[in-house]
Design a protein around this motif. Structure first.
Motif, PDB file in Angstrom:
ATOM      1  N   LEU A 136       0.820  -1.203   0.000  1.00 20.39           N
ATOM      2  CA  LEU A 136       0.000   0.000   0.000  1.00 20.39           C
ATOM      3  C   LEU A 136       0.863   1.266   0.000  1.00 20.39           C
ATOM      4  N   VAL A 137       0.513   2.212  -0.862  1.00 20.74           N
ATOM      5  CA  VAL A 137       1.200   3.508  -0.902  1.00 20.74           C
ATOM      6  C   VAL A 137       0.396   4.479  -0.036  1.00 20.74           C
ATOM      7  N   ILE A 138       1.047   5.036   0.983  1.00 19.93           N
ATOM      8  CA  ILE A 138       0.327   5.889   1.945  1.00 19.93           C
ATOM      9  C   ILE A 138       0.876   7.310   1.941  1.00 19.93           C
ATOM     10  N   MET A 139      -0.043   8.261   1.862  1.00 24.75           N
ATOM     11  CA  MET A 139       0.297   9.682   1.924  1.00 24.75           C
ATOM     12  C   MET A 139      -0.308  10.270   3.198  1.00 24.75           C
ATOM     13  N   LEU A 140       0.529  10.823   4.069  1.00 23.45           N
ATOM     14  CA  LEU A 140       0.058  11.556   5.240  1.00 23.45           C
ATOM     15  C   LEU A 140      -0.273  12.977   4.797  1.00 23.45           C
ATOM     16  N   ILE A 141      -1.491  13.409   5.092  1.00 17.38           N
ATOM     17  CA  ILE A 141      -1.937  14.737   4.653  1.00 17.38           C
ATOM     18  C   ILE A 141      -2.347  15.592   5.848  1.00 17.38           C
ATOM     19  N   GLY A 142      -1.704  16.743   5.983  1.00 19.01           N
ATOM     20  CA  GLY A 142      -2.110  17.737   6.965  1.00 19.01           C
ATOM     21  C   GLY A 142      -3.000  18.739   6.258  1.00 19.01           C
ATOM     22  N   ASN A 143      -4.316  18.629   6.451  1.00 20.12           N
ATOM     23  CA  ASN A 143      -5.260  19.483   5.728  1.00 20.12           C
ATOM     24  C   ASN A 143      -5.537  20.799   6.472  1.00 20.12           C
ATOM     25  N   LYS A 144      -6.103  21.732   5.745  1.00 21.47           N
ATOM     26  CA  LYS A 144      -6.482  23.067   6.240  1.00 21.47           C
ATOM     27  C   LYS A 144      -5.256  23.956   6.460  1.00 21.47           C
ATOM     28  N   SER A 145      -4.295  23.850   5.552  1.00 20.30           N
ATOM     29  CA  SER A 145      -3.085  24.674   5.664  1.00 20.30           C
ATOM     30  C   SER A 145      -3.389  26.158   5.493  1.00 20.30           C
ATOM     31  N   ASP A 146      -4.597  26.490   5.037  1.00 21.12           N
ATOM     32  CA  ASP A 146      -4.995  27.903   4.927  1.00 21.12           C
ATOM     33  C   ASP A 146      -5.242  28.522   6.300  1.00 21.12           C
ATOM     34  N   LEU A 147      -5.422  27.671   7.324  1.00 21.86           N
ATOM     35  CA  LEU A 147      -5.674  28.172   8.687  1.00 21.86           C
ATOM     36  C   LEU A 147      -4.381  28.200   9.504  1.00 21.86           C
ATOM     37  N   GLU A 148      -3.354  28.782   8.929  1.00 23.01           N
ATOM     38  CA  GLU A 148      -2.022  28.814   9.549  1.00 23.01           C
ATOM     39  C   GLU A 148      -2.042  29.450  10.934  1.00 23.01           C
ATOM     40  N   ASP A 149      -2.870  30.457  11.124  1.00 27.49           N
ATOM     41  CA  ASP A 149      -2.907  31.156  12.414  1.00 27.49           C
ATOM     42  C   ASP A 149      -3.538  30.296  13.518  1.00 27.49           C
ATOM     43  N   GLN A 150      -4.190  29.193  13.136  1.00 29.33           N
ATOM     44  CA  GLN A 150      -4.795  28.299  14.131  1.00 29.33           C
ATOM     45  C   GLN A 150      -4.029  26.978  14.248  1.00 29.33           C
ATOM     46  N   ARG A 151      -2.869  26.892  13.620  1.00 32.06           N
ATOM     47  CA  ARG A 151      -2.096  25.650  13.580  1.00 32.06           C
ATOM     48  C   ARG A 151      -1.766  25.134  14.975  1.00 32.06           C
ATOM     49  N   SER A 152      -1.983  23.820  15.171  1.00 37.97           N
ATOM     50  CA  SER A 152      -1.574  23.193  16.436  1.00 37.97           C
ATOM     51  C   SER A 152      -0.657  21.980  16.190  1.00 37.97           C
ATOM     52  N   VAL A 153      -0.441  21.648  14.919  1.00 39.11           N
ATOM     53  CA  VAL A 153       0.484  20.567  14.566  1.00 39.11           C
ATOM     54  C   VAL A 153       1.566  21.146  13.663  1.00 39.11           C
ATOM     55  N   SER A 154       2.805  21.115  14.105  1.00 41.41           N
ATOM     56  CA  SER A 154       3.879  21.697  13.293  1.00 41.41           C
ATOM     57  C   SER A 154       4.194  20.800  12.101  1.00 41.41           C
ATOM     58  N   THR A 155       4.645  21.434  11.028  1.00 41.24           N
ATOM     59  CA  THR A 155       5.050  20.680   9.833  1.00 41.24           C
ATOM     60  C   THR A 155       6.183  19.730  10.179  1.00 41.24           C
ATOM     61  N   GLU A 156       7.080  20.159  11.065  1.00 43.84           N
ATOM     62  CA  GLU A 156       8.235  19.346  11.450  1.00 43.84           C
ATOM     63  C   GLU A 156       7.794  18.055  12.146  1.00 43.84           C
ATOM     64  N   ASP A 157       6.799  18.146  13.057  1.00 41.69           N
ATOM     65  CA  ASP A 157       6.290  16.958  13.743  1.00 41.69           C
ATOM     66  C   ASP A 157       5.738  15.946  12.738  1.00 41.69           C
ATOM     67  N   ALA A 158       4.967  16.448  11.793  1.00 42.35           N
ATOM     68  CA  ALA A 158       4.338  15.575  10.797  1.00 42.35           C
ATOM     69  C   ALA A 158       5.387  14.953   9.882  1.00 42.35           C
ATOM     70  N   LYS A 159       6.354  15.763   9.465  1.00 42.24           N
ATOM     71  CA  LYS A 159       7.426  15.251   8.596  1.00 42.24           C
ATOM     72  C   LYS A 159       8.209  14.148   9.304  1.00 42.24           C
ATOM     73  N   GLU A 160       8.492  14.376  10.569  1.00 43.39           N
ATOM     74  CA  GLU A 160       9.254  13.399  11.346  1.00 43.39           C
ATOM     75  C   GLU A 160       8.495  12.077  11.449  1.00 43.39           C
ATOM     76  N   PHE A 161       7.184  12.171  11.706  1.00 45.01           N
ATOM     77  CA  PHE A 161       6.361  10.968  11.812  1.00 45.01           C
ATOM     78  C   PHE A 161       6.313  10.236  10.468  1.00 45.01           C
ATOM     79  N   ALA A 162       6.105  10.994   9.384  1.00 42.54           N
ATOM     80  CA  ALA A 162       6.024  10.391   8.048  1.00 42.54           C
ATOM     81  C   ALA A 162       7.325   9.684   7.688  1.00 42.54           C
ATOM     82  N   GLN A 163       8.430  10.324   8.022  1.00 44.16           N
ATOM     83  CA  GLN A 163       9.740   9.751   7.721  1.00 44.16           C
ATOM     84  C   GLN A 163       9.954   8.441   8.491  1.00 44.16           C
TER      85      GLN A 163
END
Length: 219
Positions: free
Chosen positions: A118-145
């Protein structure tokens, strides 16, 4: 990348969208399949699907995308729909930490029901709501890696990275399936395999699309 309506389809790939309720799975699907977005989207009940046909490496590929409800009470029902899927979009909402914290559980369930390739893509949606972000891009990248997943942040509202996410997964699936087909069709007499006219339909429950629900080809 879009295929013209009426063209023959060489491959049909099943892709599932999973993740907590209200992370935007249905909006991602609507944006990819029909280039639509609605602010008053209703919760998905059970499973819904859409299709879109693309051209990948000169082959016509129909993506059959299943949108699974994120509510707990539907999880037993939707688990059967993972079977036969070759691609998966694991979606969380960048403004809701809990939806990201649940990703490992969704991933475990996905891997226990789906194809090992299975090919899996982790997607962090609602990137337009940057001012309400509670999950950092770095955390998600680290998990995906760590888990060997593809990763992108998307905005279904602004149509950011939605096509890129699906095309990345579908292209990777295409390469895996194409490689398998080449191996299985190789002849001992040395004649190379031919893929012309080959239509590969991934086995799984309810793969036939009811005619009344067949979606158009989109650009």
């Amino acid at each position: 990348m879009a295929a013209a309506a009426g063209d023959k389809v060489d491959y049909v790939f099943k892709v599932v969208l999973i993740g907590d309720s209200a992370v935007g799975k249905s909006q991602i699907l609507a944006r990819f399949a029909r280039n639509e977005f609605s602010l008053d989207s209703k919760a998905t009940i059970g499973v819904e699907f859409q299709t879109r046909t693309l051209v990948i490496q000169h082959k016509s590929v129909k993506a059959q995308i299943w949108d699974t409800a994120g509510q707990e009470r539907y999880r037993a029902v939707t688990s059967a729909y993972y079977r036969g899927a070759l691609g998966a979009m694991l979606v969380y909402d960048i403004t809701k930490r809990q939806s990201f914290d649940h990703i490992p559980r969704w991933l475990e369930e996905l891997r226990s029901h789906a194809d090992k390739n299975l090919v899996i893509m982790l997607i962090g949606n609602k990137s337009d709501l940057e001012d309400q972000r509670s999950v950092s891009t770095e955390d998600a990248k680290e998990f995906a890696q760590k888990e060997g997943l593809f990763f992108l942040e998307t905005s279904a509202m602004q149509a950011t990275n939605v096509d890129s996410a699906f095309i990345t997964v579908l292209t990777e699936v295409f390469q895996i399936v194409n490689k398998k087909t080449l191996v299985s069709e190789s002849q001992p007499d040395g004649n190379g395999p031919t893929l012309s006219g080959k239509k590969i339909i991934v086995p799984g429950p309810a793969q036939e699309i009811p005619k009344s629900k067949t979606c158009c080809s989109s650009s």
